[in-house]
Design an enzyme around this catalytic site. Structure first.
Site, PDB file in Angstrom:
ATOM      1  N   ARG A 101      -3.844   2.636   8.539  1.00 33.19           N
ATOM      2  CA  ARG A 101      -4.110   1.382   7.838  1.00 33.19           C
ATOM      3  C   ARG A 101      -2.843   0.551   7.742  1.00 33.19           C
ATOM      4  NH1 ARG A 101      -8.771   2.181   4.140  1.00 33.19           N
ATOM      5  NH2 ARG A 101      -9.361   4.374   4.113  1.00 33.19           N
ATOM      6  N   SER A 145      14.033 -42.759 -10.767  1.00 36.30           N
ATOM      7  CA  SER A 145      12.878 -41.959 -10.381  1.00 36.30           C
ATOM      8  C   SER A 145      12.948 -41.778  -8.873  1.00 36.30           C
ATOM      9  CB  SER A 145      11.571 -42.648 -10.775  1.00 36.30           C
ATOM     10  OG  SER A 145      10.470 -41.835 -10.448  1.00 36.30           O
ATOM     11  N   TYR A 202      12.166 -35.105 -15.899  1.00 40.90           N
ATOM     12  CA  TYR A 202      10.721 -34.945 -15.806  1.00 40.90           C
ATOM     13  C   TYR A 202      10.289 -34.972 -14.351  1.00 40.90           C
ATOM     14  CZ  TYR A 202      10.496 -39.971 -14.879  1.00 40.90           C
ATOM     15  OH  TYR A 202      10.653 -41.215 -14.322  1.00 40.90           O
ATOM     16  N   HIS A 241     -16.163  -8.577   1.805  1.00 39.13           N
ATOM     17  CA  HIS A 241     -15.118  -9.438   2.355  1.00 39.13           C
ATOM     18  C   HIS A 241     -15.286 -10.873   1.878  1.00 39.13           C
ATOM     19  CE1 HIS A 241     -13.528 -12.203   5.467  1.00 39.13           C
ATOM     20  NE2 HIS A 241     -12.505 -11.371   5.476  1.00 39.13           N
ATOM     21  N   LYS A 301       0.833  -1.202   0.000  1.00 36.76           N
ATOM     22  CA  LYS A 301       0.000   0.000   0.000  1.00 36.76           C
ATOM     23  C   LYS A 301       0.872   1.259   0.000  1.00 36.76           C
ATOM     24  CE  LYS A 301      -3.693   0.092   2.627  1.00 36.76           C
ATOM     25  NZ  LYS A 301      -4.857   0.255   1.739  1.00 36.76           N
ATOM     26  N   GLY A 342      -8.311  -7.445   4.338  1.00 35.73           N
ATOM     27  CA  GLY A 342      -9.162  -7.652   5.497  1.00 35.73           C
ATOM     28  C   GLY A 342      -8.508  -8.360   6.663  1.00 35.73           C
TER      29      GLY A 342
END
Length: 898
Positions: free
Chosen positions: A104, A785, A872, A476, A34, A113
Site C-alpha cells: 500500500r 493599501s 489589515y 470513495h 500510514k 484513493g
C-alpha cells in the site's frame, strides 16, 4: 525486536510488528502518514500485522533514477520479508505455509484513493493450495487468489479492471448466481482460469508465478502511482508538493473473508459529517477491505444505535461480535486521546481476532471540523489556539454558501445516503471528462455514476455535486466529496444508470443527460429540477471558533464592498470596515451611465462639471448608505480608477444608439470612442492620471464623500472616518496634486455644513516604483493599501485576464509553485510589499497599511501579511471568515495535525 538502527550506507526500510517498531509518529516525512502511524500503533501495544515501510526517499530516488530502484534496496527488502515471515509464522513463497502481504501507498499527508494498493500478494498456483490447507477453506483460498490476480493485473500489469468484472458477471449469469459469495471453490478455479487467459491476451505474457517478482512489481507500481493523473490532480487541488513522494508499506495479510467469524471495516471516532462524539463506521462480514469502499456490497453499521437510526435489518458489529466491538471501542478511545484528534481507522477481524490496519486524522466536513475542534477544546484535549488552527480556512466555503430552501416544493425522485452535506443543482452528466468540459464552458453539472473511482477526481472537482447508485458513507465518492466540500448522495440503489444511452431511471421516471436535478447531501434526497436555495446561518460552533480566532489574531479584517448588499454581507461575516470601495462600479448603473458618458463627451471643463453635478447626488447617496451600514467603521473609497473608454460603447452601432439616447451627435460619439482607445489600457490613462487630467472628477467624488459623512453622522450618531484612496500613484508629485484638491473640497464642505469632518487621504500602492519610493510618498499619504492584483501584473509583466491561457503550464512544469494571482508571490511581489511597508513605516510610524487585492482572502497571503506587520487585509465579503481564521492561525502558529 531491537530498535537500534543498523549501520548501512543508506537505510531504505523500517520494520514494525510484535508490539515494537523502528519508527514513530514523528517520522511522518520519512515514513509517510500510514507508515508512521502503523509504527506508532505498534509502540502503543496495539494488534498490528507485522510489516515494513519503504521510505519516501526511495520514491524520490526511484523517480530521479528513471524508475530504477536504488542500490542495496533488494537486500533490505529481502531481510524485511524474512522478518515478517518469522513474526507471522509463515514463509514467502512457501507451499505449505505461505506468507501473503499487502502493498500500500502512504504519503506524508492523506490522499485517500489516489494511489494504488495490491492485496493477497504471494499467491500463485502452488501457494494457493497451501493457503487452502492452512485455512481449512478452499473457497476462501481461491477467492483470495482471484482477487489478487484481478488487482495485480489492473495495478501492475495494466490490464483493464472492467475486463475481469465482465468475466465474473458473465460467469455468475451462466451459473445463476446473484452474489460473489455464491461461488464455491471449483467455480473460483474456473474464473481464475478465465482471468489468466485475459491477462495473457492483454499483456502477451502469463500471470507471474514468482512471488519475488510479484513483490518488486507491486512496489514499483505503487511508486509509479505517485505520478498518476489522479494523484497529480489531487496534489494540485490540495497544494501537495511533488517532491514529497510517497512511502510504501508491505504488511502481512490478515483476512476478513475467512467466513462468518471474519469481517473488515472502516470507522471514525467521531461522525465526520456532523462532528458528533459517536462511533461512526461500516463493516462487512466475510469480506476484504476494498469491498467496503468499492460499493460492491452494502455495508452494515458498526453500532446498534446507528443501525436503528438507519432502519437497517442487517445486524450491527456491536450485536454480531460484542467482545470484538468492545476491544475496538477501547482502541478507538485510546488512539483519539493519543493523537488528540478524530481518527479514521481501518480494521480486520480474522477468525474473531482483531487487527488494526491504519489510523490517521480523519477527513471531515467543515461543519464537523468546527464541532470537533470546539468540543475537544472544551473537553481539555486541545487548547483554544489549537482548535482554531485545526480548521482549514478554505473549508469554511462549505458553510458560507446557500443550501436548499426548506419551504420550496420538491419532486423527490429517490433517496440515498447523505454522504456529504450541502446541496447543488445542475445538468446530469455521466462522464468525468465531459463534466470537466462542461464546467469549462460555464455549465453547472451533477456527476452521476454507478460508483466513483480515483479516476473520477477531475470530474468530481468540476461537478457541483455527486450522485452514485452504489456505495456507503465511507465509499470513495463520500470521502472525496467531503474533502472537496461537494454535496454527495451515495447508495441511491433505486436509480438505474444506463451509460450507453446516457440516461437514468428511477421509479418509472427517466431523465436524460442534460436534464437538471438537485442533490441534497444533508438528507440524501435526489430531486427533479432546480430547487431554490437559502443563505446559511452562521452560529453555534462557527461563532465560537470565530470568537476565539478574533481573540488571537493581530490583523484587522475588512471587506471589498461596492454595494449596500456587499456591505451588509461583510458586516454579517465580521468585517471591521471596508478596505476597498470601487466607485467606478457605481457608475455602470443604468440610471447613471448616461451622465457618465455625457461627462466623457464634454469638450470643456464647464460642460464636464455640469454632467458631474448630475452624478454628485447619486454618489453621495451611495456613500451615505455604505457609511450608515458600516456605522462608524472605516470605509476606504478609491477614486475613479479605470480608463474612461470602458464607460463608452464598443461598436459603431452601439455608439450611434447611445448618442441618440443622450442627445449627442453620432460623429462626436464615434470620434470620442476612437480618441480614448488605448493599446494597453491597464498601463494607460487611468487611476490618478485621470484625476490629473480631469481634476473635477476627483473633486466631485471627494465632495460626495464628505457630504455623505455629514448625512450619515446625522442618522447614526457615529461619524464615519472615510479613507480616500488615490489609485495608481507612481510619484509623490502625483499624490500631492490630487491631495491638494481633496483637502480644498473638504474645507469647503466643512465651511458649508459647519461640521468637522475627520478623514484620511492615502494611496493604493500597485506599482513597483511606488513600493521603492514608499518612504517619500508616506510623508504625505496617511495610509497605504497594496493593490496586489495590479502589483502582480506589473511585477510579472503579465495580464491577469490573459494569464489563464498559460499559467497552468507554468505551475504544472514547476516554473511557478502556484498562480501568483491566487496566492501572493512572496519572493517578488511580496518582497516589494515588504519594502514598501518598511519604508512607509519609517517615514510615518503610525501609517495604516493593508492589502485589498484578491490575495486578502488567501490564507497563505494572509499569513505573509501578518508576518510583515500589516494593519489589515481586505477581501470579498464571503472570504471574510476565511481571512479572520487565517489571521488567527498566523498569530497562533500552532502546527495542525494531518
Amino acid at each position: 525486536m531491537s530498535r537500534e538502527i543498523a549501520i548501512m550506507a543508506t537505510r531504505w526500510v523500517y520494520r514494525f510488528g510484535d508490539g515494537q517498531s523502528e519508527g514513530s509518529a514523528e517520522m511522518r516525512n520519512l515514513l509517510g502518514g500510514k507508515g508512521a502511524n502503523l509504527a506508532e500503533m505498534c509502540n502503543l501495544g496495539m494488534p498490528v500485522p507485522p510489516g515494513f515501510t519503504l521510505t519516501t526517499e526511495v520514491c524520490t530516488a526511484y523517480v530521479a533514477g528513471g524508475r530504477v530502484f536504488p542500490e542495496g534496496l533488494d537486500q533490505q527488502i529481502s531481510g524485511a520479508v524474512t522478518y515478517i515471515g518469522e513474526q507471522a509464522g509463515a514463509k514467502f513463497g512457501d507451499v505449505d505455509a505461505p506468507l501473503l502481504v499487502s502493498v500500500r501507498s502512504g504519503a506524508r499527508v492523506s490522499m485517500p484513493g489516489m494511489m494504488d494498493t495490491v492485496l493477497n500478494l504471494g499467491l500463485n498456483d502452488e501457494t494457493v493450495e497451501g493457503l487452502a490447507t492452512a485455512s481449512g477453506d478452499r473457497r476462501f483460498a481461491y477467492d483470495s487468489y482471484r482477487r489478487f490476480i484481478q488487482m495485480y493485473s489492473d495495478v501492475v500489469l495494466g490490464a483493464e479492471h472492467h475486463e475481469f468484472e465482465d468475466i465474473l458477471e458473465n460467469f455468475k449469469d451462466e451459473h445463476g448466481h446473484g452474489l460473489d459469495t455464491d461461488l464455491d471453490a471449483d467455480e473460483w478455479i474456473e474464473v481464475i482460469s478465465r482471468y489468466k487467459t485475459c491477462v495473457e491476451e492483454a499483456t502477451g505474457a502469463p500471470f507471474p508465478q514468482d512471488v519475488h517478482v510479484q513483490l518488486i512489481g507491486a512496489i514499483a507500481a505503487v511508486f509509479d502511482s505517485w505520478q498518476s493523473a489522479r494523484a497529480i490532480t489531487y496534489r494540485r487541488l490540495n497544494d501537495i508538493p511533488e517532491d514529497w513522494g510517497t512511502a510504501v508499506n508491505v504488511q502481512a495479510m490478515v483476512f476478513g473473508n475467512m467466513g462468518d467469524g471474519s469481517a473488515t471495516g472502516v470507522a471514525f471516532t467521531r461522525n465526520p459529517s456532523t462532528g458528533q462524539k459517536e462511533l461512526y463506521g461500516e463493516f462487512l462480514v466475510n469480506a476484504q477491505g476494498e469491498d467496503v469502499v468499492a460499493g460492491i456490497r452494502t455495508p452494515q453499521n458498526i453500532t446498534e444505535k446507528a443501525r436503528i437510526e438507519a432502519g437497517s435489518d442487517a445486524p450491527s458489529l456491536e450485536q454480531l461480535m460484542p467482545e470484538t466491538f468492545g476491544q475496538l471501542t477501547t482502541i478507538f478511545d485510546k488512539l483519539e486521546a493519543h493523537y488528540r484528534d478524530m481518527q479514521d481507522l481501518e480494521f480486520t477481524i480474522q477468525d474473531g481476532k482483531l487487527w488494526m490496519l491504519q489510523t490517521r486524522s480523519g477527513k471531515r466536513t467543515a461543519k464537523a471540523a468546527l464541532k470537533i475542534a470546539v468540543d475537544m477544546a472544551e473537553e481539555g484535549l486541545i487548547s483554544r489556539a489549537e482548535a482554531v488552527s485545526r480548521i482549514d480556512p478554505n473549508s469554511l466555503d462549505q458553510l458560507l454558501h446557500p443550501t436548499l430552501d426548506p419551504g420550496a416544493e420538491r419532486e423527490i425522485l429517490t433517496s440515498g445516503l447523505p454522504a456529504s452535506p450541502g446541496a447543488a443543482s445542475g445538468e446530469i452528466v455521466f462522464d468525468s471528462d465531459e463534466a470537466e468540459k462542461l464546467k469549462a464552458a460555464g455549465h453547472r453539472v451533477i456527476l452521476v455514476r454507478v460508483e466513483t473511482s480515483p479516476e473520477d477526481i477531475h470530474g468530481m472537482h468540476a461537478a457541483e455535486g455527486i450522485l452514485t447508485t452504489r456505495g456507503g458513507m465511507t465509499s470513495h465518492a463520500a470521502v472525496v466529496a467531503r474533502g472537496m466540500g461537494k454535496p454527495c448522495v451515495s447508495g441511491a440503489g433505486s436509480i438505474f444508470v444506463d451509460y450507453a444511452n446516457q440516461q437514468l431511471t428511477s421509479a418509472g421516471r427517466t431523465l436524460q443527460k442534460g436534464d437538471t436535478i438537485t442533490v441534497d447531501g444533508s438528507t440524501g434526497q435526489v430531486i427533479n429540477g432546480l430547487v431554490p436555495t437559502v443563505k446559511p446561518e452562521l452560529s453555534g460552533d462557527f461563532g465560537t471558533i470565530m470568537a476565539w480566532a478574533d481573540e488571537i489574531r493581530k490583523l484587522g479584517i475588512r471587506a471589498n464592498a461596492d454595494t449596500p448588499a456587499d456591505a451588509r454581507t461583510a458586516r454579517e461575516f465580521g468585517a471591521e470596515g471596508i478596505g476597498l470601495c470601487r466607485t467606478e462600479h457605481m457608475f455602470f448603473d443604468a440610471e447613471r451611465i448616461a451622465a457618465v458618458r455625457e461627462m466623457i463627451l464634454a469638450n470643456t471643463e464647464a460642460d464636464r462639471r455640469t454632467a458631474l453635478d448630475k452624478l454628485l447626488p447619486m454618489q453621495r447617496a451611495d456613500f451615505a448608505e455604505l457609511f450608515e451600514i458600516m456605522s462608524g467603521l472605516p470605509v476606504t473609497v478609491r477614486l475613479l480608477d479605470p480608463p474612461l473608454h470602458e464607460f463608452l460603447p464598443g461598436s459603431p452601432e452601439e455608439a450611434d444608439e447611445v448618442a441618440g439616447m443622450i442627445g449627442a451627435e453620432p460623429e462626436d460619439m464615434r470620434a470620442r470612442v476612437a480618441e480614448l482607445q488605448e493599446f494597453n489600457p491597464m498601463l494607460g490613462h487611468r487611476g490618478c492620471r485621470i484625476a490629473i487630467s480631469y481634476p473635477e472628477i476627483a473633486e466631485m467624488q471627494a465632495r460626495a464623500i464628505f457630504e455623505a459623512v455629514v448625512e450619515a453622522a446625522g442618522k447614526t450618531g457615529e461619524p464615519p472616518i472615510p479613507e480616500i484612496m488615490i489609485p495608481l500613484i507612481a510619484t509623490r508629485a502625483e499624490f500631492d496634486v490630487i491631495h491638494e484638491r481633496i483637502v480644498a473640497v473638504g474645507e469647503q464642505v466643512q465651511s458649508e455644513t459647519g461640521q468637522k469632518i475627520n478623514y484620511l487621504v492615502g494611496t493604493m500602492i500597485e506599482l513597483p516604483r511606488a513600493c521603492l519610493c514608499a518612504g517619500e510618498i508616506a510623508e504625505a499619504a496617511e495610509f497605504f493599501s497594496f493593490g496586489t492584483n495590479d502589483l502582480t501584473q506589473t511585477v510579472f509583466g503579465i495580464s491577469r485576464d490573459d494569464s489563464a491561457r498559460f499559467m497552468g503550464e507554468y505551475t504544472a512544469k514547476g516554473i511557478l509553485p502556484i498562480d501568483p494571482f491566487i496566492s501572493i508571490d512572496i519572493d517578488g511581489v511580496g518582497e516589494l510589499v515588504k519594502i514598501g511597508t518598511e519604508r512607509g513605516r519609517k517615514a510615518r510610524p503610525d501609517i495604516k497599511l493593508g492589502i485589498c487585492g484578491e490575495h486578502g482572502g488567501d490564507p497563505a497571503s494572509v499569513a505573509f501579511c501578518h508576518e510583515i506587520g500589516l494593519t489589515y487585509v481586505s477581501c470579498s465579503p464571503f472570504r471574510v471568515p476565511i481571512a479572520r481564521l487565517a489571521a488567527a492561525q498566523a498569530a497562533a502558529a500552532v502546527k495542525k495535525p494531518r
